[in-house]
Scaffold this motif. Structure first.
Motif, PDB file in Angstrom:
ATOM      1  N   ILE A   2       0.844  -1.193   0.000  1.00  0.00           N
ATOM      2  CA  ILE A   2       0.000   0.000   0.000  1.00  0.00           C
ATOM      3  C   ILE A   2       0.879   1.243   0.000  1.00  0.00           C
ATOM      4  CG2 ILE A   2      -1.833   1.258   1.167  1.00  0.00           C
ATOM      5  CD1 ILE A   2      -2.767  -1.391   2.346  1.00  0.00           C
ATOM      6  N   THR A   3       0.986   1.871  -1.149  1.00  0.00           N
ATOM      7  CA  THR A   3       1.825   3.062  -1.300  1.00  0.00           C
ATOM      8  C   THR A   3       1.024   4.302  -1.674  1.00  0.00           C
ATOM      9  OG1 THR A   3       2.258   2.496  -3.616  1.00  0.00           O
ATOM     10  CG2 THR A   3       3.827   1.691  -1.967  1.00  0.00           C
ATOM     11  N   ASP A   4      -0.075   4.138  -2.386  1.00  0.00           N
ATOM     12  CA  ASP A   4      -0.851   5.290  -2.851  1.00  0.00           C
ATOM     13  C   ASP A   4      -2.350   5.046  -2.692  1.00  0.00           C
ATOM     14  OD1 ASP A   4      -0.790   3.276  -4.700  1.00  0.00           O
ATOM     15  OD2 ASP A   4      -0.587   4.584  -6.448  1.00  0.00           O
ATOM     16  N   GLY A   5      -2.719   4.520  -1.528  1.00  0.00           N
ATOM     17  CA  GLY A   5      -4.115   4.228  -1.271  1.00  0.00           C
ATOM     18  C   GLY A   5      -4.416   2.759  -1.487  1.00  0.00           C
ATOM     19  N   LEU A   6      -5.381   2.245  -0.737  1.00  0.00           N
ATOM     20  CA  LEU A   6      -5.712   0.819  -0.791  1.00  0.00           C
ATOM     21  C   LEU A   6      -6.207   0.391  -2.164  1.00  0.00           C
ATOM     22  CD1 LEU A   6      -6.007  -1.845   0.747  1.00  0.00           C
ATOM     23  CD2 LEU A   6      -8.296  -1.114   1.421  1.00  0.00           C
ATOM     24  N   GLU A   7      -7.135   1.171  -2.740  1.00  0.00           N
ATOM     25  CA  GLU A   7      -7.723   0.785  -4.029  1.00  0.00           C
ATOM     26  C   GLU A   7      -6.664   0.718  -5.131  1.00  0.00           C
ATOM     27  OE1 GLU A   7     -12.146   2.303  -4.623  1.00  0.00           O
ATOM     28  OE2 GLU A   7     -10.880   3.900  -3.841  1.00  0.00           O
ATOM     29  N   ALA A   8      -5.875   1.784  -5.261  1.00  0.00           N
ATOM     30  CA  ALA A   8      -4.877   1.841  -6.322  1.00  0.00           C
ATOM     31  C   ALA A   8      -3.804   0.769  -6.129  1.00  0.00           C
ATOM     32  CB  ALA A   8      -4.236   3.224  -6.369  1.00  0.00           C
ATOM     33  N   SER A   9      -3.386   0.557  -4.883  1.00  0.00           N
ATOM     34  CA  SER A   9      -2.343  -0.427  -4.603  1.00  0.00           C
ATOM     35  C   SER A   9      -2.842  -1.841  -4.877  1.00  0.00           C
ATOM     36  CB  SER A   9      -1.881  -0.300  -3.148  1.00  0.00           C
ATOM     37  OG  SER A   9      -1.340   0.980  -2.896  1.00  0.00           O
ATOM     38  N   ALA A  10      -4.089  -2.134  -4.480  1.00  0.00           N
ATOM     39  CA  ALA A  10      -4.660  -3.458  -4.736  1.00  0.00           C
ATOM     40  C   ALA A  10      -4.824  -3.687  -6.231  1.00  0.00           C
ATOM     41  CB  ALA A  10      -6.007  -3.592  -4.030  1.00  0.00           C
ATOM     42  N   ARG A  11      -5.231  -2.643  -6.947  1.00  0.00           N
ATOM     43  CA  ARG A  11      -5.390  -2.774  -8.396  1.00  0.00           C
ATOM     44  C   ARG A  11      -4.048  -3.072  -9.058  1.00  0.00           C
ATOM     45  NH1 ARG A  11      -4.982  -0.231 -13.221  1.00  0.00           N
ATOM     46  NH2 ARG A  11      -6.727  -0.447 -14.675  1.00  0.00           N
ATOM     47  N   ARG A  12      -3.005  -2.386  -8.620  1.00  0.00           N
ATOM     48  CA  ARG A  12      -1.682  -2.603  -9.197  1.00  0.00           C
ATOM     49  C   ARG A  12      -1.221  -4.052  -8.972  1.00  0.00           C
ATOM     50  NH1 ARG A  12       0.224   1.623  -7.495  1.00  0.00           N
ATOM     51  NH2 ARG A  12       0.997   0.890  -5.484  1.00  0.00           N
ATOM     52  N   ALA A  13      -1.418  -4.553  -7.750  1.00  0.00           N
ATOM     53  CA  ALA A  13      -1.029  -5.931  -7.443  1.00  0.00           C
ATOM     54  C   ALA A  13      -1.861  -6.924  -8.256  1.00  0.00           C
ATOM     55  CB  ALA A  13      -1.207  -6.188  -5.947  1.00  0.00           C
ATOM     56  N   ARG A  14      -3.138  -6.637  -8.423  1.00  0.00           N
ATOM     57  CA  ARG A  14      -4.031  -7.528  -9.165  1.00  0.00           C
ATOM     58  C   ARG A  14      -3.638  -7.620 -10.632  1.00  0.00           C
ATOM     59  NH1 ARG A  14      -8.086  -5.391  -7.332  1.00  0.00           N
ATOM     60  NH2 ARG A  14      -8.745  -3.891  -8.897  1.00  0.00           N
ATOM     61  N   TYR A  15      -3.383  -6.474 -11.239  1.00  0.00           N
ATOM     62  CA  TYR A  15      -3.038  -6.487 -12.667  1.00  0.00           C
ATOM     63  C   TYR A  15      -1.650  -7.077 -12.902  1.00  0.00           C
ATOM     64  CZ  TYR A  15      -7.192  -4.210 -14.444  1.00  0.00           C
ATOM     65  OH  TYR A  15      -8.488  -3.950 -14.814  1.00  0.00           O
ATOM     66  N   ALA A  16      -0.747  -6.934 -11.934  1.00  0.00           N
ATOM     67  CA  ALA A  16       0.552  -7.592 -12.054  1.00  0.00           C
ATOM     68  C   ALA A  16       0.373  -9.105 -12.044  1.00  0.00           C
ATOM     69  CB  ALA A  16       1.471  -7.151 -10.913  1.00  0.00           C
ATOM     70  N   ALA A  17      -0.554  -9.583 -11.213  1.00  0.00           N
ATOM     71  CA  ALA A  17      -0.848 -11.018 -11.171  1.00  0.00           C
ATOM     72  C   ALA A  17      -1.504 -11.472 -12.474  1.00  0.00           C
ATOM     73  CB  ALA A  17      -1.753 -11.328  -9.976  1.00  0.00           C
ATOM     74  N   PHE A  18      -2.375 -10.642 -13.023  1.00  0.00           N
ATOM     75  CA  PHE A  18      -2.994 -10.979 -14.315  1.00  0.00           C
ATOM     76  C   PHE A  18      -1.924 -11.121 -15.403  1.00  0.00           C
ATOM     77  CE2 PHE A  18      -7.174  -8.600 -13.138  1.00  0.00           C
ATOM     78  CZ  PHE A  18      -7.588  -9.698 -12.408  1.00  0.00           C
ATOM     79  N   ASP A  19      -1.011 -10.159 -15.441  1.00  0.00           N
ATOM     80  CA  ASP A  19       0.044 -10.182 -16.461  1.00  0.00           C
ATOM     81  C   ASP A  19       0.891 -11.439 -16.344  1.00  0.00           C
ATOM     82  OD1 ASP A  19      -0.842  -7.782 -17.430  1.00  0.00           O
ATOM     83  OD2 ASP A  19       0.714  -6.571 -16.492  1.00  0.00           O
ATOM     84  N   LEU A  20       1.210 -11.820 -15.113  1.00  0.00           N
ATOM     85  CA  LEU A  20       2.014 -13.027 -14.898  1.00  0.00           C
ATOM     86  C   LEU A  20       1.243 -14.268 -15.337  1.00  0.00           C
ATOM     87  CD1 LEU A  20       4.608 -14.280 -13.816  1.00  0.00           C
ATOM     88  CD2 LEU A  20       3.550 -14.320 -11.535  1.00  0.00           C
ATOM     89  N   ALA A  21      -0.046 -14.307 -15.016  1.00  0.00           N
ATOM     90  CA  ALA A  21      -0.871 -15.450 -15.407  1.00  0.00           C
ATOM     91  C   ALA A  21      -0.965 -15.573 -16.930  1.00  0.00           C
ATOM     92  CB  ALA A  21      -2.266 -15.316 -14.800  1.00  0.00           C
ATOM     93  N   LEU A  22      -1.087 -14.448 -17.611  1.00  0.00           N
ATOM     94  CA  LEU A  22      -1.138 -14.472 -19.075  1.00  0.00           C
ATOM     95  C   LEU A  22       0.132 -15.098 -19.646  1.00  0.00           C
ATOM     96  CD1 LEU A  22      -2.657 -10.931 -19.714  1.00  0.00           C
ATOM     97  CD2 LEU A  22      -3.703 -13.088 -20.412  1.00  0.00           C
ATOM     98  N   GLN A  23       1.271 -14.739 -19.076  1.00  0.00           N
ATOM     99  CA  GLN A  23       2.533 -15.307 -19.536  1.00  0.00           C
ATOM    100  C   GLN A  23       2.597 -16.804 -19.259  1.00  0.00           C
ATOM    101  OE1 GLN A  23       5.924 -13.166 -17.974  1.00  0.00           O
ATOM    102  NE2 GLN A  23       4.941 -11.183 -18.288  1.00  0.00           N
ATOM    103  N   GLU A  24       2.236 -17.202 -18.046  1.00  0.00           N
ATOM    104  CA  GLU A  24       2.358 -18.599 -17.649  1.00  0.00           C
ATOM    105  C   GLU A  24       1.431 -19.517 -18.442  1.00  0.00           C
ATOM    106  OE1 GLU A  24       1.767 -18.752 -13.456  1.00  0.00           O
ATOM    107  OE2 GLU A  24       3.648 -17.732 -12.992  1.00  0.00           O
ATOM    108  N   PHE A  25       0.236 -19.034 -18.766  1.00  0.00           N
ATOM    109  CA  PHE A  25      -0.717 -19.856 -19.509  1.00  0.00           C
ATOM    110  C   PHE A  25      -0.591 -19.676 -21.022  1.00  0.00           C
ATOM    111  CE2 PHE A  25      -2.945 -19.831 -15.374  1.00  0.00           C
ATOM    112  CZ  PHE A  25      -3.213 -21.191 -15.251  1.00  0.00           C
TER     113      PHE A  25
END
Length: 320
Positions: A93-116
């Motif tokens: 959490i660096t710039d608010g809960l919503e923005a930080s959670a969104r950043r972590a979520r989309y990073a996970a999406f990007d990794l999943a796209l690569q792995e699959f």
């Protein structure tokens, strides 16, 4: 099954764009929107040779989040999915809960796209989400691009939003029709978050005071503004690719909407962090062209500096 039929019709053209055997990811939170999307996709893909893989992100921000993820996976299994991926992320959490959670979520999406080895992930954003985004942009005094809301398809085609024309009421009703138990995120009731206040207070009041259809109108406005922004971005990109030089006299005769886009592109190319340049950053750079009084260099995020030298704008950064 009226609501479910609406959703099936909404996702049908999107599925037709994928090749047989292709892996396609679906972001599923456990809420009504994403589960309704997953259900519609499952129903529509029965005769297609597509590999639909739901991705559940456990942010770990609430007690019992792991159980929510587990219950969501069980629901998806009942809907016919046999390959389900649960990912636990750490939210810094660096710039608010919503923005930080969104950043972590989309990073996970990007990794999943690569792995699959997948090209795209389908997201459950609805027309209500789009309307909220437009109002938030208006409150910030944002420009055309921000007011155009979320794109149905991201420029790199990674993120697809087939439900942007469908209201949240339809997704909830579809879950009821299909007897799907969905999770109601407590954060969606917490009015400490600006988006929740817009959702619970502002939009209902607009619908009450201005009449029904405000959500649809805001969605239509977003679509029109996106078309305008795309056209202006295209013209600016054509100029920048052709000129590759910021000659003040040439820039001065351009419409401001195009000139500002060229300046923004040049600043990002010089090393400014993506998304860091706001209208307040552009104003003093614009003044080097339109209100020149011999002023000095303009300092921007990322250490980028812009100066007017011999009739040209010169951009420099610590890495150049």
């Amino acid at each position: 099954m009226k609501a479910t039929l609406v959703l099936r019709q909404a996702v049908r053209p999107w599925l037709s764009e994928f090749a047989p055997g292709e892996n396609i990811l679906i972001a599923v939170s456990g809420g009504a929107d994403s589960l309704a999307l997953a259900a519609a996709l499952a129903l529509e893909s029965r005769e297609l040779s597509l590999n639909l893989i739901p991705i559940i992100i456990d942010h770990g921000l609430q007690s019992g989040s792991d159980q929510v993820a587990s219950n969501t996976a069980k629901t998806l299994t009942k809907l016919g999915f046999n390959r389900i991926d649960i990912r636990k992320v750490v939210v810094d959490i660096t710039d608010g809960l919503e923005a930080s959670a969104r950043r972590a979520r989309y990073a996970a999406f990007d990794l999943a796209l690569q792995e699959f080895g997948a090209q795209s992930i389908l997201l459950g954003h609805t027309l209500n989400d789009q309307a909220e985004t437009v109002l938030l942009g208006l409150a910030r005094g944002s420009g055309t691009r921000s007011l155009s809301g979320m794109a149905p398809t991201s420029s790199d085609r990674k993120y697809l939003r087939p439900l942007l024309g469908v209201t949240r009421e339809i997704t909830v009703e579809s879950c009821r029709e299909l007897e799907i138990d969905f999770w109601s995120d407590p954060h969606n009731e917490n009015e400490d978050f600006t988006r929740v206040r817009v959702r619970k207070n502002i939009l209902p009041r607009l619908e009450r005071d201005l009449g029904p259809g405000v959500i649809e109108s805001l969605g239509r406005t977003a679509r029109i503004l996106r078309e305008d922004a795309d056209a202006l971005d295209h013209l600016a990109a054509e100029y920048w690719a052709r000129e590759l030089d910021l000659i003040v006299d040439h820039l001065a005769v351009l419409p401001k909407a195009i000139r500002v886009r060229i300046l923004r592109s040049a600043i990002y190319e010089a090393g400014a962090p993506s998304g860091s340049i706001s209208a307040s950053h552009i104003e003093p750079v614009e003044a080097l062209i339109t209100s020149w009084r011999g002023q000095g260099e303009v300092a921007l995020p990322g250490g980028v500096k812009v100066s007017r030298i011999s009739g040209r704008l010169s951009l420099s950064s610590p890495t150049r």
